[in-house]
Design a protein around this motif. Sequence first.
Motif, mmCIF file in Angstrom:
data_model
loop_
_atom_site.group_PDB
_atom_site.id
_atom_site.type_symbol
_atom_site.label_atom_id
_atom_site.label_comp_id
_atom_site.label_asym_id
_atom_site.label_seq_id
_atom_site.Cartn_x
_atom_site.Cartn_y
_atom_site.Cartn_z
ATOM 1 N N ALA A 168 3.809 -8.553 -9.814
ATOM 2 C CA ALA A 168 3.258 -7.549 -8.902
ATOM 3 C C ALA A 168 1.738 -7.637 -8.853
ATOM 4 C CB ALA A 168 3.703 -6.155 -9.337
ATOM 5 N N VAL A 169 1.102 -7.812 -10.006
ATOM 6 C CA VAL A 169 -0.357 -7.925 -10.054
ATOM 7 C C VAL A 169 -0.813 -9.135 -9.248
ATOM 8 C CG1 VAL A 169 -2.321 -8.455 -11.557
ATOM 9 C CG2 VAL A 169 -0.676 -6.696 -12.222
ATOM 10 N N ILE A 170 -0.129 -10.253 -9.413
ATOM 11 C CA ILE A 170 -0.504 -11.467 -8.679
ATOM 12 C C ILE A 170 -0.337 -11.260 -7.178
ATOM 13 C CG2 ILE A 170 0.068 -13.896 -8.302
ATOM 14 C CD1 ILE A 170 0.842 -14.039 -11.259
ATOM 15 N N ALA A 171 0.768 -10.609 -6.775
ATOM 16 C CA ALA A 171 0.996 -10.356 -5.349
ATOM 17 C C ALA A 171 -0.107 -9.474 -4.773
ATOM 18 C CB ALA A 171 2.366 -9.699 -5.149
ATOM 19 N N PHE A 172 -0.459 -8.412 -5.478
ATOM 20 C CA PHE A 172 -1.534 -7.537 -5.018
ATOM 21 C C PHE A 172 -2.857 -8.299 -4.979
ATOM 22 C CE2 PHE A 172 1.398 -4.111 -5.610
ATOM 23 C CZ PHE A 172 0.898 -3.040 -4.897
ATOM 24 N N ALA A 173 -3.119 -9.115 -6.000
ATOM 25 C CA ALA A 173 -4.386 -9.839 -6.078
ATOM 26 C C ALA A 173 -4.519 -10.856 -4.946
ATOM 27 C CB ALA A 173 -4.518 -10.528 -7.431
ATOM 28 N N VAL A 174 -3.419 -11.520 -4.607
ATOM 29 C CA VAL A 174 -3.458 -12.507 -3.518
ATOM 30 C C VAL A 174 -3.811 -11.827 -2.195
ATOM 31 C CG1 VAL A 174 -2.023 -14.033 -2.108
ATOM 32 C CG2 VAL A 174 -1.921 -14.183 -4.590
ATOM 33 N N VAL A 175 -3.170 -10.691 -1.927
ATOM 34 C CA VAL A 175 -3.399 -10.000 -0.656
ATOM 35 C C VAL A 175 -4.806 -9.413 -0.596
ATOM 36 C CG1 VAL A 175 -2.690 -8.051 0.769
ATOM 37 C CG2 VAL A 175 -0.956 -9.511 -0.304
ATOM 38 N N PHE A 176 -5.162 -8.618 -1.603
ATOM 39 C CA PHE A 176 -6.452 -7.943 -1.549
ATOM 40 C C PHE A 176 -7.598 -8.904 -1.868
ATOM 41 C CE2 PHE A 176 -3.558 -4.402 -1.870
ATOM 42 C CZ PHE A 176 -4.117 -3.486 -0.987
ATOM 43 N N GLY A 177 -7.298 -10.002 -2.564
ATOM 44 C CA GLY A 177 -8.319 -11.017 -2.780
ATOM 45 C C GLY A 177 -8.758 -11.663 -1.479
ATOM 46 N N ALA A 178 -7.824 -11.812 -0.538
ATOM 47 C CA ALA A 178 -8.176 -12.401 0.760
ATOM 48 C C ALA A 178 -9.118 -11.491 1.534
ATOM 49 C CB ALA A 178 -6.907 -12.659 1.570
ATOM 50 N N PHE A 179 -8.838 -10.183 1.513
ATOM 51 C CA PHE A 179 -9.738 -9.246 2.177
ATOM 52 C C PHE A 179 -11.093 -9.210 1.475
ATOM 53 C CE2 PHE A 179 -5.588 -7.678 3.543
ATOM 54 C CZ PHE A 179 -5.808 -7.458 4.888
ATOM 55 N N ALA A 180 -11.071 -9.255 0.148
ATOM 56 C CA ALA A 180 -12.327 -9.263 -0.607
ATOM 57 C C ALA A 180 -13.128 -10.519 -0.312
ATOM 58 C CB ALA A 180 -12.046 -9.152 -2.101
ATOM 59 N N ALA A 181 -12.444 -11.639 -0.127
ATOM 60 C CA ALA A 181 -13.138 -12.890 0.190
ATOM 61 C C ALA A 181 -13.889 -12.771 1.510
ATOM 62 C CB ALA A 181 -12.131 -14.041 0.256
ATOM 63 N N SER A 182 -13.263 -12.134 2.493
ATOM 64 C CA SER A 182 -13.923 -11.958 3.788
ATOM 65 C C SER A 182 -15.142 -11.058 3.656
ATOM 66 C CB SER A 182 -12.922 -11.363 4.790
ATOM 67 O OG SER A 182 -13.533 -11.156 6.050
ATOM 68 N N VAL A 183 -15.004 -9.974 2.874
ATOM 69 C CA VAL A 183 -16.116 -9.044 2.678
ATOM 70 C C VAL A 183 -17.271 -9.727 1.952
ATOM 71 C CG1 VAL A 183 -16.822 -6.938 1.488
ATOM 72 C CG2 VAL A 183 -14.654 -6.998 2.735
ATOM 73 N N ILE A 184 -16.957 -10.425 0.875
ATOM 74 C CA ILE A 184 -17.998 -11.068 0.068
ATOM 75 C C ILE A 184 -18.670 -12.200 0.843
ATOM 76 C CG2 ILE A 184 -18.405 -12.419 -2.029
ATOM 77 C CD1 ILE A 184 -16.229 -10.767 -3.376
ATOM 78 N N TYR A 185 -17.886 -12.945 1.610
ATOM 79 C CA TYR A 185 -18.468 -14.025 2.416
ATOM 80 C C TYR A 185 -19.466 -13.458 3.431
ATOM 81 C CZ TYR A 185 -18.810 -17.942 5.674
ATOM 82 O OH TYR A 185 -19.276 -18.945 6.486
ATOM 83 N N GLY A 186 -19.087 -12.355 4.081
ATOM 84 C CA GLY A 186 -20.001 -11.715 5.022
ATOM 85 C C GLY A 186 -21.245 -11.178 4.332
ATOM 86 N N ALA A 187 -21.078 -10.646 3.108
ATOM 87 C CA ALA A 187 -22.226 -10.125 2.363
ATOM 88 C C ALA A 187 -23.173 -11.251 1.972
ATOM 89 C CB ALA A 187 -21.737 -9.391 1.115
ATOM 90 N N MET A 188 -22.626 -12.410 1.614
ATOM 91 C CA MET A 188 -23.469 -13.552 1.277
ATOM 92 C C MET A 188 -24.266 -14.001 2.489
ATOM 93 S SD MET A 188 -20.996 -15.881 -1.152
ATOM 94 C CE MET A 188 -20.555 -15.362 -2.805
ATOM 95 N N GLN A 189 -23.634 -13.960 3.647
ATOM 96 C CA GLN A 189 -24.326 -14.359 4.874
ATOM 97 C C GLN A 189 -25.397 -13.346 5.257
ATOM 98 O OE1 GLN A 189 -22.997 -17.507 4.610
ATOM 99 N NE2 GLN A 189 -23.189 -17.555 6.834
ATOM 100 N N ALA A 190 -25.227 -12.088 4.792
ATOM 101 C CA ALA A 190 -26.179 -11.033 5.163
ATOM 102 C C ALA A 190 -27.468 -11.084 4.352
ATOM 103 C CB ALA A 190 -25.522 -9.660 4.991
ATOM 104 N N VAL A 191 -27.449 -11.762 3.211
ATOM 105 C CA VAL A 191 -28.679 -11.884 2.419
ATOM 106 C C VAL A 191 -29.697 -12.687 3.219
ATOM 107 C CG1 VAL A 191 -29.683 -12.819 0.292
ATOM 108 C CG2 VAL A 191 -27.438 -11.729 0.236
ATOM 109 N N PRO A 192 -30.892 -12.161 3.438
ATOM 110 C CA PRO A 192 -31.877 -12.861 4.275
ATOM 111 C C PRO A 192 -32.125 -14.294 3.817
ATOM 112 C CG PRO A 192 -32.636 -10.646 3.766
ATOM 113 C CD PRO A 192 -31.413 -10.877 2.928
#
Length: 293
Positions: A144-168
């Motif tokens: 269950a932990v792995i299933a949750f991590a796979v799903v929410f990790g994908a959303f977190a990846a999108s958020v973090i990638y956008g945040a990295m791009q936002a750093v001047p």
Amino acid sequence: MFDSCADPKTLEGLSWFLCFLTSGKQLLFYRSFFIVLILLAVTAPVALAFGFGGAMAARSRIAPLSWFGKGYSAMTRGVPDIVFFLFVPIAMDQALEMIRHKIKCPEWTDPIFRGSDFVVCQQAKFPLSTSPQIYHDLYAFTLAVIAFAVVFGAFAASVIYGAMQAVPRAQMETAEAYGMTDRQAFWRIMVPQMWTYALPGLSNLWMILIKATPLLFILGIQDVVYWARENGGYKTEHFDYPHPDWRVYYFLVLLVFYLLMTKGSEVIIGRLTRNLSHGQATLAGERMRRAGR
């Protein structure tokens, strides 16, 4: 739990109610709240690690790695969550048992997939049918932990990638001008500032993760929803503690529990946001500067 509760039929009034609240199934209901809290405590950092790894892969200069990072995020976000919650545990369970089957039963000649059935030798079952129940519970919880991590990790990846791009970009160029390597500039300049931009999105993900914990019920784990329905349902005289349908009261308890969880999270996230925004070139940081904080 108490000697006075040995025969529920002899109890009435407050004594009956106190014995009901301390019965075995009620204790399992209380324990299920800790299961939810443990799931959140374990899944959040694992999902964050998946997300950070996916974001780093997406911004990699190695094309296949970049494709993998962007594909992982896009594919998982584009498929209903319930599909992954059901697919990941089943796929991992069958893959593990198939590997064990090949190792432990090399003489087996019958097909493993027989229509809709998945059949392996008894030695390949994981956990073994003779294993204590705690091993089965831990195994299901891990899947269950792995299933949750796979799903929410994908959303977190999108958020973090956008945040990295936002750093001047000027910040990174300044670091390079001072002689920092790409690795040093990434860990010393980008990552510390990136969290300021990522926190709003990650906080939303945390709230969604809290609300998604009842999906444990779908994965076969006896969570708060399972025991609320089980204990609150109508009980006849055939049960030790017969009572009317009390599910509405049980689910009200769950309502209060999740509201307290989300409210406490909002307070903590608010304080964390203020600490991270202090001195940063963001709207929150500018407001704090003007307020003299």
